[in-house]
Design an enzyme around this catalytic site. Structure first.
Site, PDB file in Angstrom:
ATOM      1  N   TYR A 479      -2.324  38.407  -3.271  1.00  0.00           N
ATOM      2  CA  TYR A 479      -2.643  38.074  -1.871  1.00  0.00           C
ATOM      3  C   TYR A 479      -3.551  36.848  -1.828  1.00  0.00           C
ATOM      4  O   TYR A 479      -3.144  35.774  -1.483  1.00  0.00           O
ATOM      5  CB  TYR A 479      -3.268  39.268  -1.154  1.00  0.00           C
ATOM      6  CG  TYR A 479      -3.397  39.027   0.335  1.00  0.00           C
ATOM      7  CD1 TYR A 479      -2.302  39.187   1.175  1.00  0.00           C
ATOM      8  CD2 TYR A 479      -4.600  38.617   0.905  1.00  0.00           C
ATOM      9  CE1 TYR A 479      -2.395  38.944   2.538  1.00  0.00           C
ATOM     10  CE2 TYR A 479      -4.707  38.376   2.262  1.00  0.00           C
ATOM     11  CZ  TYR A 479      -3.609  38.539   3.074  1.00  0.00           C
ATOM     12  OH  TYR A 479      -3.709  38.288   4.421  1.00  0.00           O
ATOM     13  N   SER A 559       2.777  38.081   3.874  1.00  0.00           N
ATOM     14  CA  SER A 559       1.915  37.398   4.833  1.00  0.00           C
ATOM     15  C   SER A 559       1.244  36.208   4.137  1.00  0.00           C
ATOM     16  O   SER A 559       1.923  35.297   3.669  1.00  0.00           O
ATOM     17  CB  SER A 559       0.899  38.384   5.415  1.00  0.00           C
ATOM     18  OG  SER A 559       0.281  37.864   6.557  1.00  0.00           O
ATOM     19  N   ASP A 643       8.291  39.905  14.435  1.00  0.00           N
ATOM     20  CA  ASP A 643       6.978  39.591  13.857  1.00  0.00           C
ATOM     21  C   ASP A 643       6.303  38.539  14.728  1.00  0.00           C
ATOM     22  O   ASP A 643       6.683  37.371  14.717  1.00  0.00           O
ATOM     23  CB  ASP A 643       7.140  39.082  12.426  1.00  0.00           C
ATOM     24  CG  ASP A 643       5.804  38.974  11.696  1.00  0.00           C
ATOM     25  OD1 ASP A 643       4.754  39.000  12.364  1.00  0.00           O
ATOM     26  OD2 ASP A 643       5.819  38.870  10.462  1.00  0.00           O
ATOM     27  N   HIS A 678       5.441  42.733  11.668  1.00  0.00           N
ATOM     28  CA  HIS A 678       4.767  42.239  10.475  1.00  0.00           C
ATOM     29  C   HIS A 678       4.672  43.300   9.378  1.00  0.00           C
ATOM     30  O   HIS A 678       4.338  42.980   8.243  1.00  0.00           O
ATOM     31  CB  HIS A 678       3.376  41.749  10.858  1.00  0.00           C
ATOM     32  CG  HIS A 678       2.754  40.828   9.864  1.00  0.00           C
ATOM     33  ND1 HIS A 678       3.345  39.637   9.462  1.00  0.00           N
ATOM     34  CD2 HIS A 678       1.596  40.911   9.152  1.00  0.00           C
ATOM     35  CE1 HIS A 678       2.570  39.034   8.587  1.00  0.00           C
ATOM     36  NE2 HIS A 678       1.512  39.793   8.369  1.00  0.00           N
TER      37      HIS A 678
END
Length: 718
Positions: A479, A559, A643, A678
């Site tokens: 991430y 993301s 999203d 999302h």
């Protein structure tokens, strides 16, 4: 419930992982994606944007393109010979009862429960030793399970509740108010709420936040001015009063309100980005009281965690990058009057309260340690956790004598424990009955060095006895942003991956919050390349130490992690066999023009900030760095058509660029989930299908014509 036993013969299982039945080639004919003459000029530099037209999520052309891409993608996925086996195994392993940690509201104890394959968790409640009853069943909200429960908020006495719902995964919410005792709806549904909880003021009403509904598409149009409203029960929403955010001087992208548990104070936090906030308070006991300023800049993060009378307890990273708790009187709440209560340490602090105590959870190399303090700041004890992993919960009402916490790690399904606040003793309250034996798997933490010499931790999990021969299918997940910490947690999907002899590796990259604000700030704006370098170095470590090799490595992230994957695969396409960017931020020149994207500028900067920032963003923006004639790894991009956080146009553009420029035969596909957002609230049925497709695509493109570990599947079919 039928029990299934894993094969105990490790040599047979692990040996199977390194033998590959050659896959049959699947021909892909990509839909034609037309180019338009769209050009932007940044500081004198022209940048073409030929796929700008897919940003219009309401156009028939975009809708037709989505349908054609899905026909191509699912046509490919359906030809993977073991896709159905993966789905069946996921369903079998997923089908066990799951229970959230209980919490008390009024006369009832509430808990979330899923019988196994229910699309959404059901909220139950129990009075004393009575039989549990259903309080809310989100599975009844819609036929296909795509309307989810997005928040449940009770009054302090537990007599009323407001719950939020999300439709199709959208960040826009509706609020329904109930008489908690009778479960009856007491007024009209509130609409158009976004990025908000509900904070009750007694039983009279509550505060919530939202934006004015944008002109154009509500799924992609920019939302830039957040406002706090007060809703009085039994009055129309149109009469709701704006408390903060309407005036030009009050314009912020994120504004949140909360009421102290004694209903004495209203706290308002105002931010222009995802990091840093102003902080205000209002004395609700004084008629016509004005907002008092606690902090008037957005350089640091602070919030009030509790109060005793006028004494406030504030969690802050002001002059404390790893966070601390300070106290101050509400009459003079500004920083010059703050007194340290729980001082900063070398580890990141995440505190909670419950039972009349503070519980200070620290991350020590991403592993939880928890300490209990009284309200005088005296250390009571360290809580001896069940093992090495992630603990959460440790919270409740001040009068509670016991509450519940949960514990998990990468190879241990989450269990809940009942904790006695006075003695520090706890007992296991609930343990899942799952057909997965954690004792067959191991996690260990390693430290490796990134390009600039920074030491990075990584946890690697796999089946015991695995031979490190460079041929193990491996998912490297990352991430690296927004101060978010990746701590150990169990995933059913990853359990199936490891059953197949797969390795699951998670590095704690810069940009995250594992080592506090300094760690976060080391991976933002013109230091963002550090994050990609950390991820690349993790892949190189796994390869150099024979966990895997280039032909058996997949990189995955969602993301901001989708950006990580996109940037890594365009910078080092030689490093991995498969790339799996999910709901990614992939057009770094225009991300800030959609929905609330401008609020991410603390981490990214924007292309409008300066020539230097524009050039830096363009230098790594995945959409702008797909090069003609380059052989990219097999790529499965995933996104949702609803999203409205990271709009799907990011993924659409990236897919179009890859399909137009890919050299070689590796497929570059995009899987677009319909009526999905999302990720939060995604129905279990859709989640299982997604995992089956992702793992099937990954293994197939690593060369497998059949599953590496068929023996496990055979046992589970019998």
């Amino acid at each position: 419930m039928k029990k299934y036993i894993l094969f105990p013969v490790a040599a047979l299982l692990l040996g199977a992982c390194n033998t590959t039945t050659q896959k049959e080639p699947i021909t892909v004919n990509y839909p034609t994606t037309h180019k338009a003459d769209s050009v932007d000029t940044y500081f004198g530099t022209e940048v073409k944007d030929p796929y700008r037209w897919v940003e219009d999520d309401r156009s028939p052309e975009t809708e037709a393109w989505v349908k054609k891409q899905n026909i191509t993608t699912f046509g490919y996925l359906e030809k993977i010979p073991f896709r159905a086996d993966l789905k069946n195994r996921l369903e079998k392993l997923w089908n066990y009862e799951k229970l959230g940690s209980p919490f008390k509201e009024g006369d009832y104890t509430y808990f979330y429960k899923n019988d196994g394959l229910q699309n959404q968790y059901v909220v139950y409640r129990q009075k004393g030793d009575g039989e549990p009853e259903v309080f809310l069943d989100p599975n009844t909200f819609s036929e296909d399970g795509t309307t989810s429960l997005a928040g449940l908020h009770f009054t302090e006495d537990g007599s009323m509740a407001a719950y939020l719902i999300s439709e199709g995964g959208s960040d826009w919410r509706k609020a329904i108010v109930l008489n908690a005792k009778t479960k009856e709806v007491v007024e009209d549904t509130l609409i158009d709420i976004k990025f908000s909880g509900v904070s009750w003021k007694g039983n009279d009403g509550f505060y919530y936040s939202s934006y004015d509904k944008p002109k154009g598409s509500e799924l992609s149009a920019k939302t830039d001015q957040h406002k706090v409203y007060y809703h009085k029960i039994d009055t129309p929403q149109k009469e709701d009063q704006v408390i903060y955010g309407a005036k030009p001087a009050e314009k912020h992208r994120y504004v949140f309100a909360s009421v102290s548990k004694d209903n004495r104070y209203l706290y308002i936090s105002a931010s222009i980005s995802t990091s840093g906030n102003k902080l205000f308070l209002k004395d609700l006991t004084q008629p016509n009281a004005k907002l008092q300023t606690i902090l008037d800049d957005t350089e640091t993060d602070s919030h009030v965690i509790d109060n005793v009378g006028s004494k406030l307890y504030i969690v802050t990273n002001l002059n404390a990058p790893n966070q601390k708790i300070v106290t101050v009187d509400a009459s003079n709440p500004t920083p010059e009057h703050w007194v340290d209560f729980i001082p900063e340490t070398e580890n990141v602090l995440s505190p909670t309260t419950g039972g009349g105590y503070f519980f200070a959870e620290y991350m020590v190399d991403a592993i939880s340690k928890v300490f209990q303090y009284d309200y005088d700041g005296k250390l009571v004890r360290e809580v001896q956790l069940p093992g090495l992993g992630s603990a959460s919960g440790f919270g409740g009402k001040k009068e509670d004598k016991e509450f519940y916490f949960s514990f998990t790690n990468y190879n241990t399904p989450g269990s809940s424990y009942k904790y006695n606040v006075e003695t520090g003793e706890y007992q296991q309250y609930w343990k899942p009955e799952i057909d997965f034996n954690p004792e067959d798997y191991e996690s260990h933490q390693v430290f490796y060095h990134s390009k600039d010499g920074t030491k990075i931790p990584m946890i690697i999990t796999y089946k015991k006895g695995l031979e490190l021969n460079g041929k193990n299918p491996t998912i490297l997940y990352g991430y690296g942003g927004f101060n978010i910490s990746l701590t150990p947690s169990f995933s059913i999907g990853n359990a199936v991956w490891m059953e197949q002899g797969g390795i699951y590796a998670v590095p704690n990259l810069r940009g995250g919050g594992e080592y506090g604000k300094k760690w976060h700030d080391a991976g933002i704006k013109t230091k963002k390349q550090n994050v990609f370098d950390d991820f690349i170095a993790a892949a190189e470590y796994l390869i150099a130490n024979d966990y895997t090799s280039k032909d058996y490595l997949a990189i995955r992230g969602g993301s901001n992690g989708g950006l990580l994957v996109g940037a890594t695969m365009t910078q080092r396409p030689d490093l991995m066999k498969v790339a799996l960017p999910a709901v990614g931020v992939l057009d770094m020149l225009r991300y800030h023009t959609f929905t609330a994207g401008a609020g991410w500028a603390y981490d990214y900067g924007t292309s409008e900030d300066s020539k230097e920032m524009f050039e830096y963003l363009k230098g790594y923006s995945p959409v702008h760095n797909v090069k003609e004639g380059t052989e990219y790894p097999a790529t499965l991009i995933t996104t949702g058509d609803h999203d409205d956080r990271v709009v799907p146009a990011h993924s659409f553009k990236f897919a179009a660029e890859l399909q137009a420029k890919q050299a070689g035969t590796n497929p570059t596909l995009i899987r677009i989930e319909t009526n999905a957002g999302h990720g939060a609230g995604t129905p279990v049925s859709k989640t299982i299908e997604q995992y089956a497709d992702i793992f099937g695509f990954t293994l197939y493109n690593m060369g497998y014509g059949e599953l590496p570990n068929k023996a496990v599947l055979k046992e589970f079919k019998e």
